[in-house]
Design a protein around this motif. Structure first.
Motif, short mmCIF file in Angstrom:
data_model
loop_
_atom_site.label_atom_id
_atom_site.label_comp_id
_atom_site.label_asym_id
_atom_site.label_seq_id
_atom_site.Cartn_x
_atom_site.Cartn_y
_atom_site.Cartn_z
N ARG A 125 3.44 -7.78 12.69
CA ARG A 125 2.96 -7.67 11.31
C ARG A 125 1.61 -8.34 11.12
O ARG A 125 0.76 -7.87 10.38
CB ARG A 125 3.98 -8.34 10.36
CG ARG A 125 5.17 -7.48 10.06
CD ARG A 125 4.81 -6.34 9.12
NE ARG A 125 5.92 -5.39 9.03
CZ ARG A 125 5.75 -4.09 8.89
NH1 ARG A 125 4.55 -3.55 8.82
NH2 ARG A 125 6.80 -3.28 8.82
N ALA A 126 1.47 -9.49 11.80
CA ALA A 126 0.22 -10.23 11.62
C ALA A 126 0.01 -11.13 12.82
O ALA A 126 0.96 -11.50 13.52
CB ALA A 126 0.26 -11.06 10.34
N ASN A 152 3.17 -1.52 18.51
CA ASN A 152 1.73 -1.64 18.14
C ASN A 152 0.99 -2.73 18.91
O ASN A 152 0.03 -3.28 18.46
CB ASN A 152 1.57 -1.83 16.63
CG ASN A 152 2.04 -3.20 16.17
OD1 ASN A 152 2.81 -3.86 16.85
ND2 ASN A 152 1.54 -3.61 15.00
N GLU A 203 3.32 -12.66 14.37
CA GLU A 203 4.50 -12.48 13.51
C GLU A 203 5.09 -11.11 13.79
O GLU A 203 4.45 -10.08 13.56
CB GLU A 203 4.09 -12.58 12.03
CG GLU A 203 3.66 -13.99 11.64
CD GLU A 203 3.07 -14.03 10.25
OE1 GLU A 203 3.36 -13.10 9.45
OE2 GLU A 203 2.31 -14.97 9.97
N ARG A 204 6.30 -11.13 14.31
CA ARG A 204 6.93 -9.89 14.74
C ARG A 204 8.00 -9.49 13.75
O ARG A 204 8.75 -10.33 13.26
CB ARG A 204 7.53 -10.12 16.12
CG ARG A 204 8.02 -8.88 16.79
CD ARG A 204 8.39 -9.16 18.23
NE ARG A 204 9.14 -8.01 18.71
CZ ARG A 204 9.47 -7.82 19.98
NH1 ARG A 204 9.13 -8.70 20.89
NH2 ARG A 204 10.13 -6.73 20.33
N GLU A 205 8.05 -8.21 13.45
CA GLU A 205 9.09 -7.72 12.55
C GLU A 205 9.57 -6.39 13.12
O GLU A 205 8.84 -5.40 13.13
CB GLU A 205 8.50 -7.53 11.16
CG GLU A 205 9.53 -7.32 10.07
CD GLU A 205 8.84 -7.07 8.73
OE1 GLU A 205 8.08 -7.94 8.28
OE2 GLU A 205 9.04 -5.98 8.17
N ARG A 246 -6.42 -13.89 4.47
CA ARG A 246 -5.97 -12.70 5.20
C ARG A 246 -7.15 -11.82 5.56
O ARG A 246 -8.13 -11.74 4.82
CB ARG A 246 -5.05 -11.87 4.32
CG ARG A 246 -3.67 -12.44 4.11
CD ARG A 246 -2.74 -11.39 3.57
NE ARG A 246 -3.36 -10.59 2.49
CZ ARG A 246 -2.76 -9.57 1.91
NH1 ARG A 246 -1.55 -9.20 2.31
NH2 ARG A 246 -3.35 -8.90 0.93
N GLU A 255 -3.91 -8.95 9.69
CA GLU A 255 -2.93 -7.87 9.65
C GLU A 255 -3.58 -6.62 10.21
O GLU A 255 -4.52 -6.08 9.61
CB GLU A 255 -2.46 -7.64 8.21
CG GLU A 255 -1.73 -8.87 7.65
CD GLU A 255 -1.53 -8.81 6.14
OE1 GLU A 255 -1.01 -9.81 5.60
OE2 GLU A 255 -1.89 -7.78 5.52
N GLN A 277 -7.59 -7.76 6.92
CA GLN A 277 -6.90 -6.53 7.30
C GLN A 277 -7.82 -5.64 8.10
O GLN A 277 -9.02 -5.55 7.81
CB GLN A 277 -6.40 -5.81 6.04
CG GLN A 277 -5.23 -6.58 5.41
CD GLN A 277 -4.73 -5.94 4.14
OE1 GLN A 277 -5.52 -5.56 3.28
NE2 GLN A 277 -3.42 -5.82 4.01
N ARG A 331 -4.56 -15.14 8.71
CA ARG A 331 -3.60 -14.09 9.11
C ARG A 331 -4.37 -12.80 9.25
O ARG A 331 -5.02 -12.35 8.30
CB ARG A 331 -2.53 -13.90 8.05
CG ARG A 331 -1.41 -14.90 8.09
CD ARG A 331 -0.37 -14.56 7.03
NE ARG A 331 0.72 -13.74 7.57
CZ ARG A 331 1.06 -12.55 7.11
NH1 ARG A 331 0.40 -12.01 6.13
NH2 ARG A 331 2.06 -11.90 7.65
N LEU A 377 7.34 -4.05 15.34
CA LEU A 377 5.91 -4.18 14.99
C LEU A 377 5.46 -5.64 14.95
O LEU A 377 6.23 -6.53 14.58
CB LEU A 377 5.64 -3.54 13.63
CG LEU A 377 5.75 -2.01 13.55
CD1 LEU A 377 5.48 -1.56 12.11
CD2 LEU A 377 4.79 -1.33 14.51
#
Lengths: 543, 442
Positions: free
Chosen positions: A185-186, A343, A178-180, A6, A201, A8, A199, A183
């Motif tokens: 997400r990643a 975002n 990756e949609r949530e 990951r 983020e 960030q 990933r 937003l």
């Protein structure tokens, strides 16, 4: 289950062209942490396949005054803050017999209304200063056009961004978002060098993927209505004019000649294309440019051309389909809120000249969303010159080489006078940044392969030099010759006639007739990636 | 006789590349008086290796151990290919004649075999070829072991040496590239004696320097400590120019192992050697050379049966007449063919050129496309007697012949048949030419 690696960050930028790199710099200067992923290399798309024209704006005065004024203002800003990447050549707008006299008469008026400075030049004077101009020229105006090296601009922008903490991931492609809810997400990215997906983020994601912006947005389920226009340019063997020369008419084919060091660039064309995976200059493009531009510059009829290249302009579909917050007709910033996303932003369209402004607008949106209040400073903060980012400037390698002529520093590219020390500097800088350099990376960051041999001789010498340094441990170096020369070839086939055809024949006699590279193509491509230099047990040279 | 300025010849050969040289040589061998126009600059791009036919079909990249088996396949599958139109026995004789003449001029070749040989190139690929200069043959012998994977033979331990400053030749590159196939390959780099302060070295300068005993001895002395248990030494092509045999022998004696040269990027030393030897051959056989001349005009007179050549580049100009003319002007880099955006034409007479319909079809998108580029198969078509055809499909003139790479329906760069094409078609055309002259005079 082990979770994937990951990263960030506050902002993920997708796309390392002039806009993406300018955005990374803009955000870094505001203290915002960002990561830039680029599927290929800096300016590998349209950002590196254009005239390098810093528009005065005069080209757009009749059709798009807003874009003209933007170009005018941004041109002046870049001349102040990025002078090292700009050759302030000035430009002419030239009309020839048969051109629309009404447009000629209105041109100074249009310019005045847009606040763009022009000065009528007596035709005889203009021809004395630019002898390549046609004796059929009937009107000439001087404007503040200039040429800009987009590679230097992007490489230096990225270098400054990195010095402030921004991260660059080259040869890394976005494979999923990756949609949530509202937003992202990643963002899942995959390195071309292999290894596990990563990933990322990010609080905010900016899609600055140029012609590929539509594909990226679709991964987030956000449709953008986009069309593609291919533009082709030709590179002459010698330089034809010291200034930018534009045809004084509404924008059309083959109406711009740019100075480019020892050569001139002439173009362009505008052809609608449906797909991005097969962009190449055609013989018809080349014929069209030569025939059109010859009316302004007759010497082009018999000029030797050494290369053609094509880029894709991303054009937004009907204005209604795009976001209504379109900043201007020149470029578009889409906030994707209508697509249910808070975002993601897409910044696309526009011109090389306005890349700083595009970055500023995108950064403003991102900062507002992040709650960052620091204002943009790129209009006033000079872009620091970085030596290893300036080897694309024509003649620089040669000057440095002459100045510090070391006895073991030999020229590897004779056409453009690039010595081994330049190759070393670029390779070492990339390695220091944790990267694995290739011959193609070198081509993007220097003048290697840009001359009449188009890599035929210099790729061989450069690879010999790199083998000797220990940069290649397998047959991989030969594959690099093929990749590099093969890429140069795609730019040549449209202009192979006359002297350049004889040159190409000589290159094939060498690479196929003598070296038989085509017989080993498959085997070479299976070779592994280059590794870091190390000691060589088979070396019998005395220390 | 050489001082005499004659202006009438049996044969005028236009072009001084491999095909023109072969044509002039074969004309002289047949006792025909011959004038040759052209600089010989094209020969400088030669590697010294004489390809006959190594790859067929080119699109499949199939390489042949026997060039004669390849020729037989070519004759079956591509009967229009110029090489397929020459009988193999004549090709054999033509090569023997050509190589013998070079040998007499001091450029020795290994005896011609029935088989193709493999040689190293300077980038680390293996090239399949036919005629190998004696100075390169030890490398080909070593590579025989690589070619026989089912035998326990491993290639001999070999040291490759290069010189700091000779930019296009890295011994380390060749050793690295071939490491998995040739385990006993080592490399080393030395400073070329007397050139320590010279940044960029040129093979021709080194070759000339090695013709002096002192430089030679110092070079050998620098290599010797690196030898170790090497059974063989490979070097770039720098072992002398005209005195190549002597320099090569001195290296073998001084190092105590076989020594071989690896051809470098053109223009290179083997090209200079070849040009030097060919000029010696031409001069010994009374061929008049006009090195600086070019043909401004070529006209044929049906009544007298002679051709008139107006030459530029000779002080005051020159007009010569010939009973037969051989066009060996090459392709684009040789200036035999000229291309503009609209198409390809033959440069001297404007003879019809067999070519693709449009420029878009000239070149493939991929440089290494296995099918090759259509433009490379463009050229002159001839009748069975090697006479180029005019617009009506008849010979343009009864005694105008075309040989070498200007001929259509071949792609010598992909088939690896450049020298073969030059030598074989020159031989075949000269046979026709001699028959015709004999018929007309006898």
């Amino acid at each position: 289950m082990i979770s994937p690696p990951r990263i960030q960050t506050q902002v993920l930028i997708i796309g390392g062209g002039v806009t993406g790199t300018a955005l990374a710099r803009d955000l870094a200067l505001r203290g915002v942490d960002c990561v830039l992923v680029e599927k290929d290399d800096i300016n590998a798309g349209a950002s590196g396949r254009n005239h390098g024209l810093l528009h005065s704006g005069a080209r757009y005065v009749a059709g798009d005054r807003e874009a003209a004024m933007e170009c005018c203002a941004e041109g002046e800003i870049l001349k102040r803050v990025a002078a090292q990447a700009i050759h302030d050549s000035g430009g002419y707008f030239v009309a020839v017999e048969g051109d629309d006299e009404r447009y000629i008469a209105d041109f100074p008026l249009y310019c005045a209304r847009a606040g763009i400075g022009t000065r009528a030049v007596d035709v005889a004077t203009a021809r004395a200063l630019e002898p390549a101009l046609s004796d059929r020229a009937i009107a000439v105006f001087e404007v503040a056009d200039a040429s800009i090296d987009p590679f230097q601009l992007s490489l230096e922008s990225m270098a400054q961004a990195r010095s402030l903490g921004a991260r660059l991931m080259r040869r890394t492609r976005v494979v999923g978002l990756e949609r949530e809810g509202r937003l992202i997400r990643a963002v899942r990215v995959r390195s071309m060098a292999g290894g596990e997906d990563v990933r990322i983020e990010a609080a905010q994601v900016v899609n600055a993927a140029g012609a590929w912006a539509r594909e990226v947005a679709l991964l987030a389920g956000a449709p953008i209505d986009m069309t593609y226009s291919q533009g082709t340019l030709l590179v002459t063997h010698t330089r034809l004019a010291s200034r930018v020369v534009n045809r004084l008419r509404r924008p059309g084919n083959g109406d711009i000649l740019m100075p480019g060091g020892t050569v001139s660039l002439v173009g362009t064309t505008s052809t609608r294309v449906d797909a991005l995976d097969d962009i190449h200059p055609t013989t018809a493009d080349a014929d069209l440019i030569v025939e059109e531009a010859t009316r302004m510059l007759p010497a082009l009829a018999t000029m030797r051309f050494i290369r053609a290249f094509a880029g894709v302009r991303p054009l937004l579909g009907s204005p209604g389909a795009a976001d209504s917050r379109s900043v201007s007709r020149g470029f578009a910033l889409i906030d994707h809120e209508d697509h249910g996303l808070d975002n993601l932003a897409t910044i696309t369209g526009g011109k090389l000249t306005t890349c700083r402004l595009m970055a500023e607008r995108a950064a403003d949106l991102v900062c507002r969303r992040l709650g960052v209040t620091r204002p943009c400073v790129t209009a006033t903060t000079p872009l620091p010159a970085v030596p290893e980012c300036e080897w694309t400037e024509p003649g620089r390698s040669a000057r440095e080489w002459m100045r510090s002529h070391a006895s073991d520093d030999t020229l590897l590219c004779e056409c453009e006078m690039v010595p081994g020390s330049t190759v070393d500097a670029i390779f070492d800088a990339l390695r220091a940044a944790g990267d694995t350099p290739t011959l193609t990376d070198l081509g993007l960051r220097s003048r290697v392969g840009k001359g009449p041999c188009q890599g035929g001789f210099c790729a061989v010498r450069t690879v010999a030099h790199l083998y000797q340094r220990g940069d290649f441990h397998t047959q991989h170096g030969l594959a690099e010759i093929l990749d590099f020369f093969g890429e140069r070839w795609r730019g040549q086939r449209a202009i192979l006639w006359g002297e350049q055809l004889a040159q190409a024949e000589l290159m094939e006699a060498l690479h196929c007739g003598l070296f038989g590279e085509e017989l080993r193509g498959e085997g070479l491509r299976r070779a592994g990636p280059p590794a870091a230099p190390n000691a060589d047990p088979a070396d019998k040279s005395s220390p | 006789m050489t001082g005499e300025r004659r202006n009438s010849f049996d044969v005028a050969v236009i072009g001084a590349g491999m095909a023109g040289m072969a044509a002039a040589l074969f004309a002289a061998q047949r006792g025909l008086s011959c004038i040759q126009v052209g600089s010989g600059g094209g020969v400088l791009f030669a590697s010294g290796l004489l390809d006959l036919l190594a790859v067929h079909p080119a699109a499949e990249g199939r390489q042949w151990q026997s060039p004669f088996a390849a020729l037989a396949a070519l004759a079956r599958e591509q009967p229009d290919h110029p090489l397929a139109r020459v009988d193999p026995a004549s090709i054999r004789t033509a090569f023997e004649t050509f190589v013998t003449a070079l040998g007499e001029a001091g450029l020795a070749y290994a005896p011609l075999d029935e088989r193709n040989r493999k040689v190293l190139t300077s980038i680390g690929t293996l090239k399949t070829t036919f005629g190998v200069p004696l100075s390169m043959v030890a490398g080909a012998n070593a590579l025989d072991a690589l070619d026989a994977p089912n035998t326990p033979n491993t290639p001999p331990r070999c040291l490759l040496v290069d010189f700091r400053g000779l930019r296009e030749f890295s011994a380390r590159q060749i050793a690295t590239t071939l490491a998995d196939r040739w385990p006993g390959l080592c490399h080393g780099r030395i400073e070329f004696p007397g050139f320590e302060d010279v940044p960029e070295l040129y093979a021709a300068h080194l070759a000339r320097a090695l013709e002096t005993g002192e430089t030679r001895d110092r070079t050998i002395a620098l290599i010797r400590p690196m030898l170790g248990d090497a059974q063989l030494v490979g070097l770039p092509t720098v072992l002398g120019l005209g005195r190549c045999r002597e320099v090569h022998a001195a290296f073998e004696a001084g190092l105590g192992v076989p020594v071989f040269e690896i051809p470098t990027m053109p223009t290179s030393v083997p090209g200079l050697r070849l040009l030097g030897a060919l000029e010696t051959v031409m001069s010994a056989r009374g061929v008049r050379r006009r090195r600086l001349a070019s043909v401004r005009a070529l006209a044929f007179d049906a009544n007298t049966g002679t051709a008139t050549l107006d030459l530029d580049g000779v002080p005051g100009g020159e007009r010569v007449s010939a009973r037969a003319v051989v066009l060996a002007t090459g392709r684009f880099s040789g200036r035999g063919l000229t291309a503009d955006r609209g198409g390809v034409r033959e440069s001297i007479l404007g003879l019809p050129v067999h070519q693709p319909a449009s420029r878009e079809a000239w070149h493939q998108r991929d440089f290494l496309d296995p099918s090759g580029h259509a433009i490379n198969r463009a050229g002159l078509r001839t009748d069975d007697a090697w006479r180029p055809l005019d617009m009506s499909g008849k010979p343009a003139w009864p005694r105008l012949f075309a040989v070498g790479s200007i001929l259509a329906d071949q792609d010598w760069m992909r088939s690896k048949c450049g020298s073969g094409l030059a030598i074989a078609t020159a031989w075949a055309a000269m046979q026709q030419l001699a028959d015709q002259l004999h018929g007309n005079t006898g």
